[in-house]
Design a protein around this motif. Sequence first.
Motif, short mmCIF file in Angstrom:
data_model
loop_
_atom_site.label_atom_id
_atom_site.label_comp_id
_atom_site.label_asym_id
_atom_site.label_seq_id
_atom_site.Cartn_x
_atom_site.Cartn_y
_atom_site.Cartn_z
N LEU A 199 -12.52 -6.26 -50.80
CA LEU A 199 -13.50 -7.78 -49.57
C LEU A 199 -14.37 -8.42 -50.05
O LEU A 199 -14.52 -9.36 -50.37
N ALA A 200 -14.84 -7.47 -51.32
CA ALA A 200 -15.84 -8.38 -52.78
C ALA A 200 -14.66 -9.05 -53.39
O ALA A 200 -15.34 -10.31 -53.90
N LEU A 201 -13.27 -8.85 -53.79
CA LEU A 201 -12.81 -9.70 -54.47
C LEU A 201 -12.44 -11.42 -53.32
O LEU A 201 -12.30 -12.16 -54.30
N HIS A 202 -12.44 -11.57 -52.53
CA HIS A 202 -11.88 -11.74 -50.97
C HIS A 202 -13.23 -12.85 -51.14
O HIS A 202 -13.14 -14.19 -51.10
N ASP A 204 -9.05 -17.98 -51.52
CA ASP A 204 -8.01 -18.56 -51.23
C ASP A 204 -6.97 -17.68 -51.49
O ASP A 204 -6.14 -18.34 -50.90
N TYR A 205 -7.33 -16.71 -52.04
CA TYR A 205 -6.53 -15.67 -52.35
C TYR A 205 -5.99 -15.01 -51.05
O TYR A 205 -5.61 -13.94 -51.09
N GLN A 232 -7.20 -10.19 -46.13
CA GLN A 232 -5.99 -9.52 -45.55
C GLN A 232 -5.18 -8.80 -45.51
O GLN A 232 -4.45 -8.35 -45.33
N HIS A 233 -4.46 -9.34 -47.29
CA HIS A 233 -3.17 -8.21 -48.07
C HIS A 233 -4.12 -6.97 -48.83
O HIS A 233 -2.67 -6.54 -49.20
N LYS A 234 -5.05 -7.04 -48.74
CA LYS A 234 -5.39 -6.29 -49.42
C LYS A 234 -4.74 -6.02 -51.15
O LYS A 234 -5.22 -4.86 -51.78
N GLY A 235 -4.14 -7.12 -51.53
CA GLY A 235 -3.57 -6.78 -52.92
C GLY A 235 -2.63 -6.43 -53.28
O GLY A 235 -2.01 -6.40 -54.44
N TYR A 236 -1.52 -6.14 -51.78
CA TYR A 236 -1.01 -6.00 -51.85
C TYR A 236 0.44 -6.93 -52.33
O TYR A 236 0.04 -8.51 -51.70
N GLY A 237 1.99 -6.65 -52.71
CA GLY A 237 2.54 -7.95 -52.89
C GLY A 237 2.91 -8.47 -51.33
O GLY A 237 4.62 -8.56 -51.35
N ALA A 243 4.50 -10.85 -48.10
CA ALA A 243 4.82 -13.02 -48.70
C ALA A 243 3.58 -13.39 -49.37
O ALA A 243 4.33 -14.78 -50.05
N LEU A 244 2.30 -13.46 -48.10
CA LEU A 244 1.68 -14.54 -48.55
C LEU A 244 0.51 -13.95 -50.02
O LEU A 244 0.11 -15.24 -50.72
N HIS A 245 0.67 -13.33 -50.31
CA HIS A 245 -0.57 -13.22 -51.32
C HIS A 245 1.17 -13.18 -52.70
O HIS A 245 0.30 -14.04 -53.58
N LEU A 246 2.32 -13.76 -52.35
CA LEU A 246 2.88 -14.04 -53.67
C LEU A 246 2.80 -15.19 -53.29
O LEU A 246 3.02 -15.99 -54.40
N ALA A 247 3.15 -16.07 -52.36
CA ALA A 247 2.69 -17.18 -52.17
C ALA A 247 1.74 -18.15 -52.73
O ALA A 247 1.69 -18.82 -53.26
#
Length: 208
Positions: free
Chosen positions: A152-155, A160-161, A165-170, A172-176
Amino acid sequence: MTTHSLFEEETYELIAGVDEAGRGPLAGDVYAAAVILDPAKPIAGLTDSKKISEKKREVLAVEIKEKALAWSIASSSVKEIDTLNILQATMLAMTRAVEGLTIRPELVLIDGNRTPKQLMLPAKAIVKGDLTEPAISAASILAKTARDASLLALHQQYPDYAFDQHKGYGTALHLAKLTTLGPTPAHRQSFAPVRQATDSGKMVKRNP
């Protein structure tokens, strides 16, 4: 005196459970926690952190910190992950968590199939231990909630990343996001999807 059910031949008073969170994601540090529960202060609902809701994890994390005889949370950085590899960085985080306990355990129970070589204490690995050993379950919850807070701090740093939502996991949203924006300094360069995004020529500069 308490006797551990899996090891009837040995009796221990102080057992630490250890688990990690964040081995698989493409970004962020890997976290580990160590917990020595107090038999006189039982905690209901302990299980693998992934099997309970985020809200329930947060409630249990507070209760664990209040009732445990000792607890400790530690991490290994993205740089350490890329330098050592994720397995060794995870072992390092686990070792740091145990070393951070204010009480020295007599036995360390670790979720998984191996124990850290750096750990200078009797230790046993238990596959799916977060489902069967309350102390490991408690450690799982503390590690997971700590890592989620860091994402959440990284957010906040890189909104923009969608790290919230994805907590760093790979996903589809994160890969996009990686494809369109390139990796941030919080991404693990040793992980193939991040390396591929880096090779494409995009790289987000660290925020001042």
